[in-house]
Design an enzyme around this catalytic site. Structure first.
Site, PDB file in Angstrom:
ATOM      1  N   ASP A 290       9.939  -0.160  -3.637  1.00  0.00           N
ATOM      2  CA  ASP A 290       8.602   0.406  -3.525  1.00  0.00           C
ATOM      3  C   ASP A 290       7.680  -0.698  -2.986  1.00  0.00           C
ATOM      4  O   ASP A 290       8.069  -1.859  -2.840  1.00  0.00           O
ATOM      5  CB  ASP A 290       8.119   0.972  -4.868  1.00  0.00           C
ATOM      6  CG  ASP A 290       6.995   2.007  -4.672  1.00  0.00           C
ATOM      7  OD1 ASP A 290       6.435   2.078  -3.555  1.00  0.00           O
ATOM      8  OD2 ASP A 290       6.663   2.731  -5.627  1.00  0.00           O
TER       9      ASP A 290
HETATM   10  C1  BGC Z   1       4.026   4.319  -4.078  1.00  0.00           C
HETATM   11  C2  BGC Z   1       5.144   5.034  -3.369  1.00  0.00           C
HETATM   12  C3  BGC Z   1       4.792   5.229  -1.923  1.00  0.00           C
HETATM   13  C4  BGC Z   1       4.474   3.879  -1.295  1.00  0.00           C
HETATM   14  C5  BGC Z   1       4.160   3.954   0.194  1.00  0.00           C
HETATM   15  C6  BGC Z   1       3.600   3.063  -3.342  1.00  0.00           C
HETATM   16  O1  BGC Z   1       2.457   2.525  -3.903  1.00  0.00           O
HETATM   17  O2  BGC Z   1       4.435   4.006  -5.394  1.00  0.00           O
HETATM   18  O3  BGC Z   1       5.391   6.262  -3.998  1.00  0.00           O
HETATM   19  O4  BGC Z   1       5.842   5.856  -1.235  1.00  0.00           O
HETATM   20  O5  BGC Z   1       3.372   3.323  -1.966  1.00  0.00           O
HETATM   21  O6  BGC Z   1       2.995   4.627   0.446  1.00  0.00           O
END
Ligand code: BGC
Length: 751
Positions: A290
């Site tokens: 993530d």
């Molecule tokens: C979130 C993810 C997301 C990623 C990209 C992160 O902060 O937890 O779910 O896909 O950002 O936007």
């Protein structure tokens, strides 16, 4: 039996079960989509692997590391790196021209390895359907699949290949703002959601990412970015099944949670990312971190330096780092010192290239350059808007209609002459569109107040609007005007709830009633004595106790999307029968949380007057409204519940039939729900577990016989080591319109 082999058995049985499910005379609401093959390259698996071996033999370390990083698009993006073949994936990019240009650079690089373009699109791309929790409220795989397809079609038409969706964290704590992004509290519904969304996205040309693997949905006290403690059996039975279902449906990307599970940040958890996902499940796609999660291993306190953070993440099984930039910075040194073996780099790059081959990216004919003119015409087409509208209609939940189908205020089939619409959300496109709006365009939205006015004006109804207060409702200055309008009207439609920005990442809340002064506004409106219909727009289950007595009818809509204004009017006026059902229990008080329908029995069940029973001194133990609850404008009667055979072998399928009759005066749609309870087992088993759903459309007076197949393999559970067991014995069955269904029968599972 190992977890993997049990899952394989369960899959086989599930396939058999689905094939035999008889939904007598019930027409599927949307036609099921054909899912796209995992490998869309036209090459055999062996050909792909040999092409990868050839490429790996020719790649420099820098080129390999480039494949292990997902760059964000922005002013600092260095296009020269793409030309040098040192970029593998670009996220957060949206302009078709930019994607086409970058892909040309990548294909023209030394080895011509194409890029993957990725972006979050959780419930539509430009045309937004209900937020995922609202899609779960449809309880309908076909609707979810259709929304996946339109999301895929719009996003892929712009040049995107991949979305960071679906989020399939089972979510049981409405204090956590990210409940809006997921399928709610139940693992069966979450698995239906996962499978349908992965298939739908793929049929629209977009590939899915299953996130967040695993346990993020259980963060303590609903505090975002906090830790979770989950026992092995609960992890296996509650949190892992939707991931398993998504992988079986063809998902090839898994995003690791950036939260801590049982003391270890998942980004650094070899047991989950490699032992379970790779070795037990055989997953051969990409594990992506993530956002910035590799660096976050330092503040988590499990890495003392950037190099150590990278070493831990890459050796645990993170193939691709999203944002942060630490892989690029640290991996050359770690490989040189031998702390990260080249074999691990090659393994990660092989997975990335494998997925690129499978997506057809190496074949220009299969993935041609996007023409921006064609791309501009591909979004928000009438067909796409129609799918979003239908999904929105099906997501709306009728919580209350005082007087019932005969004497209830709703539907407004003969509306009064003067209607007051109150509340900022009635005129706010954002509150309909919800969080994770992707390329959602406010200009595509018909606001609720306008849609109601336009629909009712031809009937001679005057629909007038007063804000009451702005969306946060911190000030009461607008109350008098709203109350004045209410007094001059025959009916009040109050549109309240949470503004869209109150649910998403980092939006945990400790108070779940109507925010700020909204309850005071509702109280004032109710005090006029005019009948009040309350429409709640929200991204999470709220505590409705105070609002409840103030409105004669209540509709609940998790941000219903671009077409949500129209859909709400359809339901309000009775053009559509409400068929949304609660995908999470509504608590009576925050102090009850987490509260779900599938609690284990207690040795001391609550009983009136018993002072040593399971109870709260100051509150009921039951939820305010149970999982699966939702009313219709008509009445449904259930009768003749039967099981095909009183005994079912361990590898068999129980078939449960029931007759559902529309005993009211209107056509309606019922969501038939089947729950089971394993009466005596080696572990205490939940009082009820959802194991089957059927969507049934009925005309007044019409009866349909519905048969739901339940593979016995789905009735098993996990032991302390996560091994799945299926034990013979009696299973009670409950069938009805919510998790509080009372019609019951039983069958016996035998060896
Ligand atoms: C979130 C993810 C997301 C990623 C990209 C992160 O902060 O937890 O779910 O896909 O950002 O936007």
């Amino acid at each position: 039996m190992s977890l993997a082999s049990t899952f394989r058995l369960a899959r086989r049985l599930a396939v058999i079960g689905l094939g035999l499910t008889v939904l007598v005379a019930a027409v599927p609401p949307c036609r099921a989509e054909t899912s796209v093959a995992v490998n869309a390259s036209g090459l055999s698996d062996a050909e792909i692997e040999s092409r990868i071996t050839d490429l790996l033999g020719r790649m420099t370390l820098e080129e390999k590391i480039g494949q292990m990083f997902s760059n964000g698009w922005g002013p600092e993006f260095d296009e020269g790196e793409v030309s040098k073949g040192r970029v593998g994936m670009v996220s957060t990019v949206e302009e078709p021209e930019v994607m086409a240009r970058l892909q040309r650079l990548a294909r023209g690089s030394r080895l011509g390895i194409p890029l993957i373009f990725a972006r979050d699109a959780l419930h539509g791309y430009r045309t937004l359907a209900p937020v995922p929790l609202g899609l779960a409220a449809t309880f309908d795989a076909d609707t979810i699949r259709a929304v996946g397809r339109i999301t895929g079609r719009e996003a892929s038409s712009q040049g995107l290949h991949l979305t960071f969706s679906p989020m399939i964290d089972v979510t049981r704590d409405p204090r956590w703002g990210r409940v809006v992004e997921g399928p709610g509290e139940d693992p069966f519904l979450a698995s239906v959601f996962s499978r349908a969304m992965v298939e739908g996205l793929a049929s629209g040309g977009l590939r899915a990412t299953l996130k967040h693997f695993v346990g993020y949905g259980a963060v303590r006290a609903g505090r975002d970015y906090a830790e979770a403690e989950i026992s092995t059996p609960t992890l296996a039975d509650l949190h892992l099944p939707p991931f398993r279902a998504g992988i079986e449906a063809g998902a090839q990307i898994v995003m690791a949670a950036f939260s801590v599970l049982n003391g270890v940040p998942v980004t650094a958890d070899h047991r989950l990312l490699t032992d379970l996902l790779r070795k037990e499940w055989g997953f051969d796609g990409i594990v992506v971190s993530d956002w910035d999660a590799v660096r976050e291993l330092m503040p988590h306190g499990v890495a003392g330096s950037r190099a150590e953070a990278v070493e831990k993440a890459v050796m645990a099984g993170i193939d691709v780092e999203m944002a942060g930039g630490l892989y690029r910075e640290q991996l050359p040194g770690l490989v040189a010192s031998g702390r990260v073996p080249m074999a691990r780099i090659d393994e990660a790059v092989r997975r990335v290239l494998r997925v690129k081959f499978r997506f057809g990216l190496f074949d220009r004919a299969r993935t041609p350059e996007v023409d921006p003119v064609v791309a501009a015409r591909a979004m928000a087409t009438p067909e796409i808007r129609a799918v979003a509208l239908e999904a929105a209609r099906r997501s709306i939940i009728l919580l209350k209609n005082e007087g019932g189908p005969d004497a209830g205020l709703l539907p407004l089939t003969r509306p009064p002459k003067r209607i007051a619409v109150i509340g900022a959300a009635a005129k706010d496109a954002g509150d309909l569109m919800g969080s994770w709006g992707a390329k959602g365009d406010r200009a595509d939205v018909t606001l609720f107040a306008d849609a109601l006015r336009d629909r009712l004006a031809p009937k001679g109804v005057r629909v007038r609007y007063a804000e009451g207060c702005d969306d946060a409702c911190l000030k009461t200055g607008g109350f008098e005007a709203a109350v004045g309008l209410a007094k001059r009207s025959d009916l009040v439609v109050a549109v309240l709830g949470e503004p869209w920005y109150m649910t998403a990442e980092s939006t945990s809340r400790t108070r779940l009633g109507l925010p700020n002064r909204q309850q005071a506004l509702l109280d004032r409106l109710a005090a006029t004595g005019k009948p009040v219909v309350l429409i709640v727009l929200a991204g999470r289950p709220m505590v409705m106790v105070d609002a409840w007595p103030k409105a004669r009818a209540i509709l609940y809509a998790f941000s219903p999307g671009t077409m949500g204004g129209e859909a709400l009017v359809d339901v309000l006026t009775g053009a559509v029968d409400p068929s949304g059902r609660l995908p999470m229990s509504l608590p009576r008080a925050v102090g009850q949380i987490p509260i779900t329908y599938d609690l284990l029995p207690t040795g001391r069940p609550p009983s009136p007057g018993d002072t040593l029973a399971a109870r709260y001194l100051d509150e009921e133990t039951t939820p305010f409204l149970p999982f699966g609850h939702g009313l219709s404008y008509t009445r449904f009667a259930y009768s003749d519940l039967s099981v095909e055979t009183p005994t079912v072998p361990l590898d068999g399928v129980a078939r449960v039939s029931v007759t559902v009759t529309d005993t009211g005066a209107r056509a309606g749609r019922e969501i038939v729900q089947l729950y089971v309870h394993d009466v005596v087992a080696s572990r205490s088993r939940p009082l009820r577990q959802l194991k089957g759903i059927a969507v049934v459309d009925l005309e007044p007076g019409e009866a349909k016989r519905v048969t739901i197949a339940v593979p016995v393999a789905e009735l098993g559970f996990s032991d302390d080591d996560g091994r799945r067991v299926i034990e013979p014995g009696r299973f009670d069955v409950f069938v009805g319109g919510s998790s509080a269904a009372t019609l019951t029968t039983a069958f016996e599972v035998v060896k």
